[in-house]
Write a protein that holds these residues in place. Structure first.
Motif, short mmCIF file in Angstrom:
data_model
loop_
_atom_site.label_atom_id
_atom_site.label_comp_id
_atom_site.label_asym_id
_atom_site.label_seq_id
_atom_site.Cartn_x
_atom_site.Cartn_y
_atom_site.Cartn_z
N PHE A 162 58.11 15.45 -43.53
CA PHE A 162 59.68 15.99 -44.44
C PHE A 162 59.93 16.95 -43.91
CE2 PHE A 162 60.82 18.43 -47.92
CZ PHE A 162 61.46 18.04 -48.53
N GLU A 163 59.73 17.46 -42.73
CA GLU A 163 60.43 18.79 -42.43
C GLU A 163 60.75 18.53 -40.74
OE1 GLU A 163 57.36 21.71 -40.67
OE2 GLU A 163 56.71 21.81 -42.79
N ASP A 164 60.30 17.04 -40.60
CA ASP A 164 60.77 17.04 -38.82
C ASP A 164 61.63 15.09 -39.65
OD1 ASP A 164 59.41 18.53 -38.02
OD2 ASP A 164 57.91 17.15 -37.25
N PHE A 165 62.10 14.57 -40.53
CA PHE A 165 62.88 13.09 -40.89
C PHE A 165 63.21 13.69 -41.91
CE2 PHE A 165 58.78 12.43 -38.11
CZ PHE A 165 59.40 12.41 -36.89
N ASN A 166 64.22 12.11 -42.05
CA ASN A 166 64.87 12.14 -43.22
C ASN A 166 63.98 10.93 -43.86
OD1 ASN A 166 66.59 10.38 -45.19
ND2 ASN A 166 68.34 10.11 -43.85
N ILE A 167 62.80 11.01 -44.96
CA ILE A 167 61.89 10.57 -44.90
C ILE A 167 62.79 9.38 -45.71
CG2 ILE A 167 60.21 10.82 -47.02
CD1 ILE A 167 59.98 12.05 -43.84
N ASP A 168 63.86 9.43 -46.48
CA ASP A 168 64.18 8.63 -47.53
C ASP A 168 65.44 7.68 -46.54
OD1 ASP A 168 63.13 9.49 -49.63
OD2 ASP A 168 65.05 10.63 -49.74
N GLY A 169 65.87 7.61 -45.20
CA GLY A 169 66.80 6.99 -44.61
C GLY A 169 66.14 6.97 -43.55
N ASN A 170 67.20 6.73 -42.46
CA ASN A 170 67.02 6.09 -41.06
C ASN A 170 67.39 7.45 -40.24
OD1 ASN A 170 66.86 4.35 -38.60
ND2 ASN A 170 69.08 4.94 -38.24
N ASN A 171 66.49 7.25 -39.00
CA ASN A 171 66.00 8.31 -38.22
C ASN A 171 66.24 7.82 -36.58
OD1 ASN A 171 65.02 10.89 -39.41
ND2 ASN A 171 63.98 8.84 -40.08
N ASP A 172 67.48 8.40 -35.95
CA ASP A 172 67.79 7.88 -34.09
C ASP A 172 66.24 8.82 -33.64
OD1 ASP A 172 68.10 10.92 -34.10
OD2 ASP A 172 70.21 10.38 -34.00
N LEU A 173 66.50 7.84 -32.50
CA LEU A 173 65.24 8.32 -31.59
C LEU A 173 65.60 9.47 -31.24
CD1 LEU A 173 65.74 5.10 -29.06
CD2 LEU A 173 63.85 5.96 -31.32
N LYS A 174 66.48 10.12 -30.84
CA LYS A 174 66.75 12.06 -30.63
C LYS A 174 65.75 12.18 -31.59
CE LYS A 174 70.31 15.24 -29.71
NZ LYS A 174 72.11 16.07 -29.67
N LYS A 175 66.39 12.34 -32.71
CA LYS A 175 65.27 13.16 -34.00
C LYS A 175 63.63 13.01 -33.60
CE LYS A 175 66.03 13.98 -38.78
NZ LYS A 175 66.49 15.22 -38.62
N LEU A 176 63.76 11.43 -33.51
CA LEU A 176 61.90 11.19 -33.11
C LEU A 176 61.40 11.94 -31.84
CD1 LEU A 176 59.11 10.08 -33.43
CD2 LEU A 176 60.49 7.96 -32.14
N LEU A 177 62.51 12.41 -30.83
CA LEU A 177 61.93 12.85 -29.50
C LEU A 177 61.92 14.13 -30.08
CD1 LEU A 177 61.88 13.05 -26.24
CD2 LEU A 177 64.02 13.42 -26.55
N HIS A 178 62.65 14.89 -30.85
CA HIS A 178 63.07 16.53 -30.99
C HIS A 178 61.39 16.54 -31.91
CE1 HIS A 178 63.84 19.75 -33.23
NE2 HIS A 178 64.54 19.85 -32.51
N ALA A 179 61.39 15.93 -32.95
CA ALA A 179 59.55 15.62 -33.75
C ALA A 179 58.18 15.93 -32.22
CB ALA A 179 59.62 15.09 -34.53
N TYR A 180 58.92 14.98 -31.53
CA TYR A 180 57.46 15.01 -30.57
C TYR A 180 57.22 16.35 -29.55
CZ TYR A 180 54.74 13.14 -26.74
OH TYR A 180 53.74 12.87 -25.47
N VAL A 181 58.53 16.65 -29.39
CA VAL A 181 58.33 18.22 -28.48
C VAL A 181 58.53 19.30 -29.70
CG1 VAL A 181 60.14 19.96 -27.34
CG2 VAL A 181 60.47 16.88 -26.88
N LYS A 182 58.62 19.59 -30.33
CA LYS A 182 59.05 20.41 -31.46
C LYS A 182 56.83 21.22 -31.88
CE LYS A 182 59.10 21.44 -36.00
NZ LYS A 182 59.77 21.08 -37.83
N THR A 183 56.33 19.58 -31.59
CA THR A 183 54.82 19.55 -31.94
C THR A 183 54.16 19.53 -30.86
OG1 THR A 183 55.39 18.18 -34.53
CG2 THR A 183 52.87 17.71 -33.06
N ASN A 184 54.46 19.23 -29.98
CA ASN A 184 54.27 19.70 -28.93
C ASN A 184 54.23 21.17 -28.41
OD1 ASN A 184 52.04 17.38 -27.10
ND2 ASN A 184 53.71 16.10 -27.83
N HIS A 185 55.11 21.42 -28.21
CA HIS A 185 55.36 23.13 -28.08
C HIS A 185 54.19 23.56 -29.35
CE1 HIS A 185 57.35 27.04 -28.77
NE2 HIS A 185 57.01 26.54 -27.46
N LYS A 186 53.96 23.22 -30.59
CA LYS A 186 53.23 24.29 -31.68
C LYS A 186 52.04 23.67 -31.19
CE LYS A 186 55.63 23.64 -35.78
NZ LYS A 186 55.67 22.59 -37.38
#
Length: 72
Positions: A31-55
């Protein structure tokens, strides 16, 4: 028992099976990283991946610091 979580990325819908306990945690994070109700582009996926790995990196560093302090 497992639950399904769905996410749309690049126009395709993906379903992931997870256990009940993890499902609640994962939904909150998604819910914090993505648009749950709609489409997400690959850039958003990459951003979430990098954010999680930074944590994870910060947690790992903190654990190592704590272990060093307890060795004294």
């Amino acid at each position: 028992m497992s639950k399904k979580i769905a996410l749309q990325i690049g126009g395709r819908r993906y379903n992931v099976d997870v256990d009940d306990e993890f499902e609640k945690f994962l939904k909150m994070q998604m819910f914090e990283d993505f648009n749950i109700d709609g489409n997400n582009d690959l850039k958003k996926l990459l951003h979430a991946y990098v954010k999680t790995n930074h944590k994870l990196f910060l947690q790992d560093r903190e654990i190592k610091d704590i272990l060093k302090k307890t060795e004294l």
